[in-house]
Motif scaffolding. Structure first.
Motif, PDB file in Angstrom:
ATOM      1  N   MET A 184       0.837  -1.203   0.000  1.00 46.56           N
ATOM      2  CA  MET A 184       0.000   0.000   0.000  1.00 46.56           C
ATOM      3  C   MET A 184       0.869   1.250   0.000  1.00 46.56           C
ATOM      4  SD  MET A 184      -3.098  -0.925   2.666  1.00 46.56           S
ATOM      5  CE  MET A 184      -3.824   0.734   2.507  1.00 46.56           C
ATOM      6  N   ARG A 185       1.952   1.182   0.748  1.00 50.13           N
ATOM      7  CA  ARG A 185       2.850   2.336   0.829  1.00 50.13           C
ATOM      8  C   ARG A 185       3.597   2.550  -0.482  1.00 50.13           C
ATOM      9  NH1 ARG A 185       5.876   5.730   0.277  1.00 50.13           N
ATOM     10  NH2 ARG A 185       7.180   6.870   1.782  1.00 50.13           N
ATOM     11  N   TYR A 186       3.930   1.443  -1.179  1.00 54.50           N
ATOM     12  CA  TYR A 186       4.740   1.547  -2.394  1.00 54.50           C
ATOM     13  C   TYR A 186       3.981   1.076  -3.634  1.00 54.50           C
ATOM     14  CZ  TYR A 186       8.682   2.304   0.761  1.00 54.50           C
ATOM     15  OH  TYR A 186       9.528   2.811   1.717  1.00 54.50           O
ATOM     16  N   LYS A 187       2.680   1.274  -3.654  1.00 47.32           N
ATOM     17  CA  LYS A 187       1.895   0.755  -4.771  1.00 47.32           C
ATOM     18  C   LYS A 187       2.265   1.403  -6.105  1.00 47.32           C
ATOM     19  CE  LYS A 187      -2.224   3.723  -4.281  1.00 47.32           C
ATOM     20  NZ  LYS A 187      -3.698   3.694  -4.072  1.00 47.32           N
ATOM     21  N   ASP A 188       2.692   2.666  -6.081  1.00 49.65           N
ATOM     22  CA  ASP A 188       3.110   3.319  -7.331  1.00 49.65           C
ATOM     23  C   ASP A 188       4.359   2.639  -7.899  1.00 49.65           C
ATOM     24  OD1 ASP A 188       1.037   5.088  -7.124  1.00 49.65           O
ATOM     25  OD2 ASP A 188       2.216   6.665  -6.179  1.00 49.65           O
ATOM     26  N   ASP A 189       5.244   2.209  -7.014  1.00 48.24           N
ATOM     27  CA  ASP A 189       6.433   1.469  -7.430  1.00 48.24           C
ATOM     28  C   ASP A 189       6.046   0.169  -8.127  1.00 48.24           C
ATOM     29  OD1 ASP A 189       8.550   3.051  -6.869  1.00 48.24           O
ATOM     30  OD2 ASP A 189       9.375   1.839  -5.264  1.00 48.24           O
ATOM     31  N   TYR A 190       5.161  -0.576  -7.488  1.00 56.53           N
ATOM     32  CA  TYR A 190       4.732  -1.858  -8.057  1.00 56.53           C
ATOM     33  C   TYR A 190       3.992  -1.649  -9.371  1.00 56.53           C
ATOM     34  CZ  TYR A 190       5.987  -4.359  -3.773  1.00 56.53           C
ATOM     35  OH  TYR A 190       6.670  -4.922  -2.743  1.00 56.53           O
ATOM     36  N   ALA A 191       3.189  -0.598  -9.437  1.00 51.89           N
ATOM     37  CA  ALA A 191       2.461  -0.322 -10.673  1.00 51.89           C
ATOM     38  C   ALA A 191       3.425   0.006 -11.810  1.00 51.89           C
ATOM     39  CB  ALA A 191       1.491   0.832 -10.443  1.00 51.89           C
ATOM     40  N   ALA A 192       4.441   0.800 -11.510  1.00 53.48           N
ATOM     41  CA  ALA A 192       5.423   1.168 -12.531  1.00 53.48           C
ATOM     42  C   ALA A 192       6.188  -0.048 -13.042  1.00 53.48           C
ATOM     43  CB  ALA A 192       6.398   2.199 -11.966  1.00 53.48           C
ATOM     44  N   ALA A 193       6.391  -1.030 -12.142  1.00 53.71           N
ATOM     45  CA  ALA A 193       7.127  -2.236 -12.526  1.00 53.71           C
ATOM     46  C   ALA A 193       6.226  -3.296 -13.148  1.00 53.71           C
ATOM     47  CB  ALA A 193       7.832  -2.820 -11.306  1.00 53.71           C
ATOM     48  N   GLY A 194       4.927  -3.041 -13.171  1.00 53.21           N
ATOM     49  CA  GLY A 194       3.992  -4.000 -13.752  1.00 53.21           C
ATOM     50  C   GLY A 194       3.727  -5.211 -12.885  1.00 53.21           C
ATOM     51  N   VAL A 195       3.921  -5.068 -11.574  1.00 53.38           N
ATOM     52  CA  VAL A 195       3.663  -6.161 -10.644  1.00 53.38           C
ATOM     53  C   VAL A 195       2.253  -5.978 -10.062  1.00 53.38           C
ATOM     54  CG1 VAL A 195       4.391  -7.321  -8.514  1.00 53.38           C
ATOM     55  CG2 VAL A 195       6.099  -6.331 -10.057  1.00 53.38           C
ATOM     56  N   PRO A 196       1.343  -6.923 -10.292  1.00 55.44           N
ATOM     57  CA  PRO A 196      -0.059  -6.743  -9.894  1.00 55.44           C
ATOM     58  C   PRO A 196      -0.335  -7.043  -8.425  1.00 55.44           C
ATOM     59  CG  PRO A 196       0.186  -8.865 -10.949  1.00 55.44           C
ATOM     60  CD  PRO A 196       1.548  -8.209 -11.002  1.00 55.44           C
ATOM     61  N   MET A 197       0.399  -6.376  -7.546  1.00 57.51           N
ATOM     62  CA  MET A 197       0.105  -6.539  -6.123  1.00 57.51           C
ATOM     63  C   MET A 197      -1.330  -6.080  -5.857  1.00 57.51           C
ATOM     64  SD  MET A 197       2.846  -7.796  -4.683  1.00 57.51           S
ATOM     65  CE  MET A 197       2.789  -7.394  -2.948  1.00 57.51           C
ATOM     66  N   LEU A 198      -1.957  -6.647  -4.834  1.00 61.70           N
ATOM     67  CA  LEU A 198      -3.364  -6.335  -4.563  1.00 61.70           C
ATOM     68  C   LEU A 198      -3.632  -4.834  -4.433  1.00 61.70           C
ATOM     69  CD1 LEU A 198      -6.167  -7.589  -4.109  1.00 61.70           C
ATOM     70  CD2 LEU A 198      -5.651  -7.596  -1.648  1.00 61.70           C
ATOM     71  N   PRO A 199      -2.807  -4.056  -3.720  1.00 62.71           N
ATOM     72  CA  PRO A 199      -3.070  -2.612  -3.631  1.00 62.71           C
ATOM     73  C   PRO A 199      -2.992  -1.877  -4.969  1.00 62.71           C
ATOM     74  CG  PRO A 199      -1.642  -3.307  -1.842  1.00 62.71           C
ATOM     75  CD  PRO A 199      -1.721  -4.465  -2.803  1.00 62.71           C
ATOM     76  N   VAL A 200      -2.362  -2.507  -5.968  1.00 58.74           N
ATOM     77  CA  VAL A 200      -2.283  -1.886  -7.295  1.00 58.74           C
ATOM     78  C   VAL A 200      -3.592  -2.070  -8.049  1.00 58.74           C
ATOM     79  CG1 VAL A 200      -1.107  -1.940  -9.539  1.00 58.74           C
ATOM     80  CG2 VAL A 200       0.216  -2.178  -7.421  1.00 58.74           C
ATOM     81  N   VAL A 201      -4.220  -3.223  -7.887  1.00 60.86           N
ATOM     82  CA  VAL A 201      -5.394  -3.567  -8.695  1.00 60.86           C
ATOM     83  C   VAL A 201      -6.705  -3.437  -7.935  1.00 60.86           C
ATOM     84  CG1 VAL A 201      -4.013  -5.143 -10.090  1.00 60.86           C
ATOM     85  CG2 VAL A 201      -5.264  -6.031  -8.116  1.00 60.86           C
ATOM     86  N   ALA A 202      -6.673  -3.170  -6.624  1.00 70.15           N
ATOM     87  CA  ALA A 202      -7.901  -3.066  -5.826  1.00 70.15           C
ATOM     88  C   ALA A 202      -7.882  -1.788  -5.012  1.00 70.15           C
ATOM     89  CB  ALA A 202      -8.039  -4.280  -4.906  1.00 70.15           C
ATOM     90  N   SER A 203      -9.052  -1.374  -4.563  1.00 68.78           N
ATOM     91  CA  SER A 203      -9.171  -0.152  -3.763  1.00 68.78           C
ATOM     92  C   SER A 203      -8.593  -0.373  -2.366  1.00 68.78           C
ATOM     93  CB  SER A 203     -10.633   0.257  -3.642  1.00 68.78           C
ATOM     94  OG  SER A 203     -11.356  -0.696  -2.877  1.00 68.78           O
ATOM     95  N   GLU A 204      -8.276   0.718  -1.677  1.00 64.33           N
ATOM     96  CA  GLU A 204      -7.743   0.622  -0.319  1.00 64.33           C
ATOM     97  C   GLU A 204      -8.747  -0.049   0.616  1.00 64.33           C
ATOM     98  OE1 GLU A 204      -6.524   4.449   1.100  1.00 64.33           O
ATOM     99  OE2 GLU A 204      -4.493   4.215   0.260  1.00 64.33           O
ATOM    100  N   ARG A 205     -10.028   0.167   0.361  1.00 67.35           N
ATOM    101  CA  ARG A 205     -11.048  -0.447   1.213  1.00 67.35           C
ATOM    102  C   ARG A 205     -11.024  -1.971   1.072  1.00 67.35           C
ATOM    103  NH1 ARG A 205     -17.046   1.921   2.356  1.00 67.35           N
ATOM    104  NH2 ARG A 205     -17.812   0.214   3.679  1.00 67.35           N
TER     105      ARG A 205
END
Length: 293
Positions: A184-205
């Motif tokens: 959640m803290r580094y979701k922009d990092d994961y998004a830039a790298a194309g890694v589909p971590m849950l905080p990248v593809v789902a809402s914070e809720r």
């Protein structure tokens, strides 16, 4: 020479190894309450450390392209070309091979084979497949981080008992909330790298709700181990569980209210939670308190 040695050390991710070893000792003490040979513990820790170091070095090879993109990992050795990729690959493979031989020689064959299986799963299944293709990557991939307790148990008994499987479940359920809080803290990092971590593809809720669910599962799993332990472990597991649940629910409530949240706090405190629970198990087992059931 110093910078080169530090680069190779960094490949092994020593801070993660520390946490893995924290869970191995309690498993061994519980396997034979209070009577484990210190030399066996030492040899198991050496073998486990070598296995984890090898797996992490191989993971750095696989993730080199991702690490170069993410700010959080941009200083890793392969991301900044401090170590040649081929050298890192050989380094990881050698560490893995040595870990197998060490565990086979000084504990038993089962522990050595479990270590090799863990390395293969972590690198081939998690790093190369799950991490890059599913938001459930850390749910299933986290199984590799659960194996030190099983290896520790098998080093003492030569088998895998139900207690080892419960400890496996504790770490298995603990891994998603721990990792998702960091993501959640580094979701922009994961998004830039194309890694589909849950905080990248789902809402914070959605993410924080799942964190709560897995936190409950973690605490319940720790309590499932109570029949094999004494009152000290039972008390600490209950109180620490209440504390861990309070942090998870606080994070979820903050998101529901639309407030700015600090997920990194949960990430850091989750490390303390796991360490406290397993240290309590180690002390309880080492002094041989009567089991509750």
């Amino acid at each position: 020479m110093r910078s080169t040695l530090l680069a190779y050390l960094s490949l092994t991710k020593p801070r993660i190894i520390e946490l893995l070893l924290v869970t191995t000792i309690p498993a061994m003490l519980l396997a034979d309450r209070g009577t484990v040979n210190p030399l066996l513990i030492f040899n198991t820790l050496i073998g486990g450390m070598l296995a984890a170091a090898g797996a992490h070095a191989l993971n750095c090879v696989v993730d080199a392209d991702i690490d170069k993109v993410m700010k959080r990992t941009a200083r890793r050795p392969l991301a900044r070309d401090a170590v040649p990729t081929r050298n890192a690959l050989v380094f990881g493979l050698v560490l893995g091979a040595v870990s197998f031989v060490w565990l086979w020689r000084f504990t038993n064959l089962m522990s050595g084979l479990l270590a090799v299986a863990t390395i293969a799963f972590y690198v081939l299944v998690y790093s190369m497949l799950l991490k890059r293709h599913t938001s459930q990557n850390v749910v299933w991939g986290g199984a590799a981080g659960c194996m030190p307790v099983v290896i520790g148990w098998s080093a003492v008994t030569g088998t895998v008992g139900w207690q080892a499987l419960v400890m496996f479940a504790v770490i298995f359920f603990w891994t998603p909330p721990h990792t998702w809080a960091l993501a959640m803290r580094y979701k922009d990092d994961y998004a830039a790298a194309g890694v589909p971590m849950l905080p990248v593809v789902a809402s914070e809720r959605v993410v924080t709700h799942r964190i709560v669910v897995y936190t409950w599962a973690t605490v319940i799993a720790t309590l499932a181990l109570v029949p094999a332990a004494g009152w000290l472990y039972a008390s600490v597991a209950f109180l620490a569980g209440v504390w861990f649940l309070a942090m998870a629910h606080q994070l979820y409530a903050g998101v529901r209210r639309g407030e700015p949240v600090k997920p990194l706090r949960l990430f850091l405190q989750s490390n303390n939670y796991l360490a406290v629970v397993f240290c309590a198990l180690a002390v309880d087992s080492a002094i041989g308190l009567p089991t509750l059931f």
